[in-house]
Design a protein around this motif. Structure first.
Motif, PDB file in Angstrom:
ATOM      1  N   LEU A 162     -21.672  -5.457  -3.320  1.00 47.61           N
ATOM      2  CA  LEU A 162     -22.436  -5.627  -2.083  1.00 47.61           C
ATOM      3  C   LEU A 162     -21.558  -5.330  -0.870  1.00 47.61           C
ATOM      4  O   LEU A 162     -21.995  -4.685   0.086  1.00 47.61           O
ATOM      5  N   MET A 163     -20.302  -5.788  -0.905  1.00 47.43           N
ATOM      6  CA  MET A 163     -19.385  -5.532   0.190  1.00 47.43           C
ATOM      7  C   MET A 163     -19.039  -4.048   0.277  1.00 47.43           C
ATOM      8  O   MET A 163     -19.007  -3.472   1.373  1.00 47.43           O
ATOM      9  N   LEU A 164     -18.759  -3.418  -0.855  1.00 42.52           N
ATOM     10  CA  LEU A 164     -18.441  -1.991  -0.862  1.00 42.52           C
ATOM     11  C   LEU A 164     -19.622  -1.170  -0.335  1.00 42.52           C
ATOM     12  O   LEU A 164     -19.431  -0.198   0.410  1.00 42.52           O
ATOM     13  N   SER A 165     -20.835  -1.566  -0.688  1.00 45.79           N
ATOM     14  CA  SER A 165     -22.026  -0.878  -0.195  1.00 45.79           C
ATOM     15  C   SER A 165     -22.171  -1.044   1.309  1.00 45.79           C
ATOM     16  O   SER A 165     -22.505  -0.087   2.030  1.00 45.79           O
ATOM     17  N   ALA A 166     -21.904  -2.257   1.815  1.00 44.16           N
ATOM     18  CA  ALA A 166     -21.993  -2.494   3.253  1.00 44.16           C
ATOM     19  C   ALA A 166     -20.962  -1.652   4.002  1.00 44.16           C
ATOM     20  O   ALA A 166     -21.250  -1.098   5.076  1.00 44.16           O
ATOM     21  N   MET A 167     -19.748  -1.541   3.449  1.00 45.24           N
ATOM     22  CA  MET A 167     -18.731  -0.698   4.068  1.00 45.24           C
ATOM     23  C   MET A 167     -19.164   0.756   4.097  1.00 45.24           C
ATOM     24  O   MET A 167     -18.999   1.452   5.108  1.00 45.24           O
ATOM     25  N   GLU A 168     -19.712   1.233   2.999  1.00 44.00           N
ATOM     26  CA  GLU A 168     -20.136   2.623   2.928  1.00 44.00           C
ATOM     27  C   GLU A 168     -21.213   2.918   3.975  1.00 44.00           C
ATOM     28  O   GLU A 168     -21.192   3.960   4.638  1.00 44.00           O
ATOM     29  N   GLU A 169     -22.157   1.984   4.146  1.00 45.58           N
ATOM     30  CA  GLU A 169     -23.203   2.182   5.140  1.00 45.58           C
ATOM     31  C   GLU A 169     -22.647   2.128   6.565  1.00 45.58           C
ATOM     32  O   GLU A 169     -23.092   2.867   7.445  1.00 45.58           O
ATOM     33  N   ALA A 170     -21.695   1.242   6.796  1.00 44.37           N
ATOM     34  CA  ALA A 170     -21.130   1.105   8.143  1.00 44.37           C
ATOM     35  C   ALA A 170     -20.321   2.337   8.536  1.00 44.37           C
ATOM     36  O   ALA A 170     -20.435   2.831   9.663  1.00 44.37           O
ATOM     37  N   TRP A 171     -19.491   2.838   7.627  1.00 48.12           N
ATOM     38  CA  TRP A 171     -18.613   3.976   7.928  1.00 48.12           C
ATOM     39  C   TRP A 171     -19.295   5.327   7.700  1.00 48.12           C
ATOM     40  O   TRP A 171     -18.891   6.325   8.283  1.00 48.12           O
ATOM     41  N   GLY A 172     -20.268   5.350   6.784  1.00 44.78           N
ATOM     42  CA  GLY A 172     -20.908   6.607   6.447  1.00 44.78           C
ATOM     43  C   GLY A 172     -20.147   7.451   5.456  1.00 44.78           C
ATOM     44  O   GLY A 172     -20.447   8.626   5.274  1.00 44.78           O
ATOM     45  N   VAL A 173     -19.133   6.859   4.796  1.00 42.79           N
ATOM     46  CA  VAL A 173     -18.361   7.537   3.751  1.00 42.79           C
ATOM     47  C   VAL A 173     -18.158   6.557   2.602  1.00 42.79           C
ATOM     48  O   VAL A 173     -18.250   5.338   2.802  1.00 42.79           O
ATOM     49  N   PRO A 174     -17.879   7.040   1.388  1.00 45.12           N
ATOM     50  CA  PRO A 174     -17.665   6.116   0.267  1.00 45.12           C
ATOM     51  C   PRO A 174     -16.489   5.184   0.515  1.00 45.12           C
ATOM     52  O   PRO A 174     -15.452   5.593   1.047  1.00 45.12           O
ATOM     53  N   ALA A 175     -16.652   3.924   0.151  1.00 46.37           N
ATOM     54  CA  ALA A 175     -15.572   2.936   0.244  1.00 46.37           C
ATOM     55  C   ALA A 175     -14.777   2.932  -1.055  1.00 46.37           C
ATOM     56  O   ALA A 175     -15.281   3.318  -2.116  1.00 46.37           O
ATOM     57  N   VAL A 176     -13.530   2.504  -0.984  1.00 47.58           N
ATOM     58  CA  VAL A 176     -12.671   2.439  -2.164  1.00 47.58           C
ATOM     59  C   VAL A 176     -12.197   1.009  -2.364  1.00 47.58           C
ATOM     60  O   VAL A 176     -12.228   0.188  -1.447  1.00 47.58           O
ATOM     61  N   SER A 177     -11.768   0.712  -3.580  1.00 50.38           N
ATOM     62  CA  SER A 177     -11.073  -0.552  -3.846  1.00 50.38           C
ATOM     63  C   SER A 177      -9.605  -0.223  -4.030  1.00 50.38           C
ATOM     64  O   SER A 177      -9.249   0.802  -4.613  1.00 50.38           O
ATOM     65  N   MET A 178      -8.733  -1.090  -3.524  1.00 52.81           N
ATOM     66  CA  MET A 178      -7.309  -0.799  -3.544  1.00 52.81           C
ATOM     67  C   MET A 178      -6.503  -2.076  -3.706  1.00 52.81           C
ATOM     68  O   MET A 178      -7.014  -3.188  -3.536  1.00 52.81           O
ATOM     69  N   GLY A 179      -5.236  -1.907  -4.053  1.00 49.07           N
ATOM     70  CA  GLY A 179      -4.307  -3.021  -4.049  1.00 49.07           C
ATOM     71  C   GLY A 179      -3.526  -3.040  -2.759  1.00 49.07           C
ATOM     72  O   GLY A 179      -3.552  -2.089  -1.981  1.00 49.07           O
ATOM     73  N   VAL A 180      -2.827  -4.133  -2.531  1.00 51.34           N
ATOM     74  CA  VAL A 180      -1.945  -4.268  -1.380  1.00 51.34           C
ATOM     75  C   VAL A 180      -0.639  -4.862  -1.870  1.00 51.34           C
ATOM     76  O   VAL A 180      -0.638  -5.784  -2.703  1.00 51.34           O
ATOM     77  N   GLY A 181       0.469  -4.351  -1.361  1.00 52.59           N
ATOM     78  CA  GLY A 181       1.770  -4.813  -1.816  1.00 52.59           C
ATOM     79  C   GLY A 181       2.183  -6.161  -1.280  1.00 52.59           C
ATOM     80  O   GLY A 181       3.075  -6.796  -1.830  1.00 52.59           O
ATOM     81  N   GLY A 182       1.533  -6.617  -0.203  1.00 49.48           N
ATOM     82  CA  GLY A 182       1.888  -7.898   0.386  1.00 49.48           C
ATOM     83  C   GLY A 182       1.210  -9.065  -0.289  1.00 49.48           C
ATOM     84  O   GLY A 182       0.506  -8.929  -1.288  1.00 49.48           O
ATOM     85  N   SER A 183       1.407 -10.258   0.278  1.00 47.07           N
ATOM     86  CA  SER A 183       0.859 -11.496  -0.261  1.00 47.07           C
ATOM     87  C   SER A 183       0.112 -12.229   0.843  1.00 47.07           C
ATOM     88  O   SER A 183       0.454 -12.114   2.023  1.00 47.07           O
ATOM     89  N   ILE A 184      -0.895 -12.991   0.456  1.00 44.94           N
ATOM     90  CA  ILE A 184      -1.634 -13.847   1.383  1.00 44.94           C
ATOM     91  C   ILE A 184      -1.695 -15.234   0.750  1.00 44.94           C
ATOM     92  O   ILE A 184      -2.488 -15.466  -0.170  1.00 44.94           O
ATOM     93  N   PRO A 185      -0.846 -16.168   1.180  1.00 46.79           N
ATOM     94  CA  PRO A 185      -0.788 -17.481   0.521  1.00 46.79           C
ATOM     95  C   PRO A 185      -2.145 -18.170   0.410  1.00 46.79           C
ATOM     96  O   PRO A 185      -2.459 -18.789  -0.610  1.00 46.79           O
ATOM     97  N   ALA A 186      -2.976 -18.054   1.449  1.00 48.65           N
ATOM     98  CA  ALA A 186      -4.253 -18.765   1.450  1.00 48.65           C
ATOM     99  C   ALA A 186      -5.185 -18.295   0.347  1.00 48.65           C
ATOM    100  O   ALA A 186      -6.035 -19.072  -0.124  1.00 48.65           O
ATOM    101  N   VAL A 187      -5.072 -17.038  -0.077  1.00 46.11           N
ATOM    102  CA  VAL A 187      -5.975 -16.525  -1.103  1.00 46.11           C
ATOM    103  C   VAL A 187      -5.857 -17.340  -2.384  1.00 46.11           C
ATOM    104  O   VAL A 187      -6.857 -17.776  -2.963  1.00 46.11           O
TER     105      VAL A 187
END
Length: 457
Positions: A378-403
């Protein structure tokens, strides 16, 4: 008019005010370390609380809990709009605290004054993570303006005040006030997009361990001419030890650390070199794909050294030197086991018979999400509609303690990691910025997600 055009129109009309609100928040130098003025944390928290009240959240609290050492934690802000019966609740997380500005001479404009140029907004914390704060505020305001009384979705906004310091008081705060934050979906707006114009959902974070290594070779400093030769100074000995942390190709040499190849979008060496501004002629380190080196393999950096500065140096053999390391880990790594692996490595590579002291520091677990879950789609679809291009899923090298703290407290909740950064945002560095077009699209995508979740039971 259908939902998306109405939301887009509302976001566009509100966007100049959002930029002004973000600029006002960036002007507050809120840093959650003892060396900085704690009143700035209070000021930022009160400003965020005011933003949430202005949005229409009548239930807004500024909460504090002590850190593990007993020192007072930074104030956090919680705004709540309870769900109607049968409707889900979404928790929107971001943080208002920032990294220090560092050497202001490296900034093209004053770090705590916001400047717009070249389609971007510049200033310390504008990307990490005050844009995340305003992303949530603006998305909620947009949905309320478009749906009005039709919004039955429960919305809780939680703005942390010490994420950059590792969120040390967050576990106790959640222990005391966890019922206020209980939700079915969590959106953490502390990441970014694949590149300018291409939205992304972050589905993995590396873990992190910190620690210090001290090397002592003498009881006291000595004249380097009189005593040099039979003994190596502590800085040289420490340098020899630090050099053992990496193989000749630059990959981490500490044994026992998990690593794997990543899946997802391809990042070429040319693209990475441009994004990271690697100097010509400097080779990239490590092995495997660029994204695996960034997301799913360990990376060790020396982030601080205690030794005399060049400006203050004398012709002296230094008796002791110390370094702090930061080791990023593959998302599924055991951080306690990784810390012991570093300890074993240090103890087996003692230079010149020196006295070496290893002191473990903080640890943050990694995170692995599911890009195929219904809410992620649902989030990826919302991104695609907002930007008008396909959204991707990716990793990030950093950390977010709260997650991971939130994930442990609410294991049944879906966690979505989004944000307004891009590869040129330079978070934590000089000349931090966000792309204004992507920021506006991120607000629209989150507003669309809220509206779509509102339609569900």
């Amino acid at each position: 008019m259908s939902l998306l055009p109405r939301l887009r129109q509302a976001v566009a009309a509100d966007f100049p005010a959002v930029v002004d609100e973000l600029s006002s928040l960036v002007r507050i130098p809120a840093m959650a370390w003892e060396a900085f003025d704690p009143s700035q944390l209070d000021k930022a928290a009160q400003q965020v609380a005011g933003l949430l009240r202005d949005v229409g959240m009548a239930d807004v609290d500024v909460l504090q809990a002590p850190r593990p050492d007993g020192a007072p934690g930074a104030p956090a802000v919680v705004g709540r709009r309870p769900a109607r019966p049968g409707k889900p609740t979404i928790l929107l997380y971001a943080h208002y605290d920032v990294q220090p500005a560092g050497d202001v001479e490296l900034w093209e404009s004053p770090p705590f004054e916001v400047v717009a140029r070249d389609g971007r907004l510049w200033g310390r914390g504008v990307a990490d993570n005050k844009a995340g704060v305003l992303l949530h505020v603006a998305a909620v305001r947009t949905v309320l303006r478009v749906l009005g009384d039709g919004l039955g979705l429960g919305v809780t906004v939680f703005i942390d005040g010490e994420e950059e310091a590792g969120s040390p008081s967050l576990p106790l705060m959640l222990q005391r006030h966890g019922d206020l934050l209980k939700a079915d979906v969590l959106v953490v707006a502390d990441s970014g997009n694949w590149k300018v114009g291409v939205p992304a959902l972050t589905t993995s974070l590396r873990g992190l361990i910190l620690g210090t290594v001290e090397v002592r070779v003498l009881d006291n400093a000595l004249h380097s001419g009189t005593y040099g030769g039979p003994v190596v100074d502590a800085v040289a000995a420490l340098s020899r030890l630090l050099a053992t942390f990496h193989h000749d190709d630059g990959s981490v040499a500490v044994e026992g650390l998990p690593a794997s190849e990543s899946s997802g979008p391809v990042l070429t060496e040319a693209e990475f070199r441009a994004d990271a501004r690697v100097r010509p002629g400097v080779p990239l380190t490590g092995t495997g794909s660029i994204t695996s080196r960034l997301w799913t393999k360990p990376a060790l950096a020396i982030i601080g050294v205690d030794a005399p500065s060049v400006a203050l140096s004398s012709d002296t053999l230094q008796p002791v030197a110390r370094a702090r390391f930061s080791l990023s880990l593959a998302p599924a790594s055991d951080t306690a086991a990784a810390m012991e692996a570093v300890r074993r490595h240090v103890e087996s590579h003692v230079p010149f018979g020196a006295d070496v002291t290893f002191t473990p520091g903080g640890r943050t677990e990694g995170f692995a999400g599911d890009a195929s879950s219904p809410v992620s789609r649902l989030m990826l679809s919302a991104m695609e509609e907002a930007w008008g291009v396909p959204a991707v899923s990716m990793g990030v090298g950093g950390s977010i303690p709260a997650v991971n703290i939130l994930n442990k407290l609410y294991p049944q909740a879906d966690i979505l990691i989004t944000g307004a950064e891009d590869p040129d945002s330079r978070a934590h560095g000089a000349n931090e910025s966000i792309h204004l077009g992507d920021f506006e699209n991120a607000i629209l995508a989150e507003a669309l997600l809220l509206a779509r979740l509102n339609a569900r039971d």
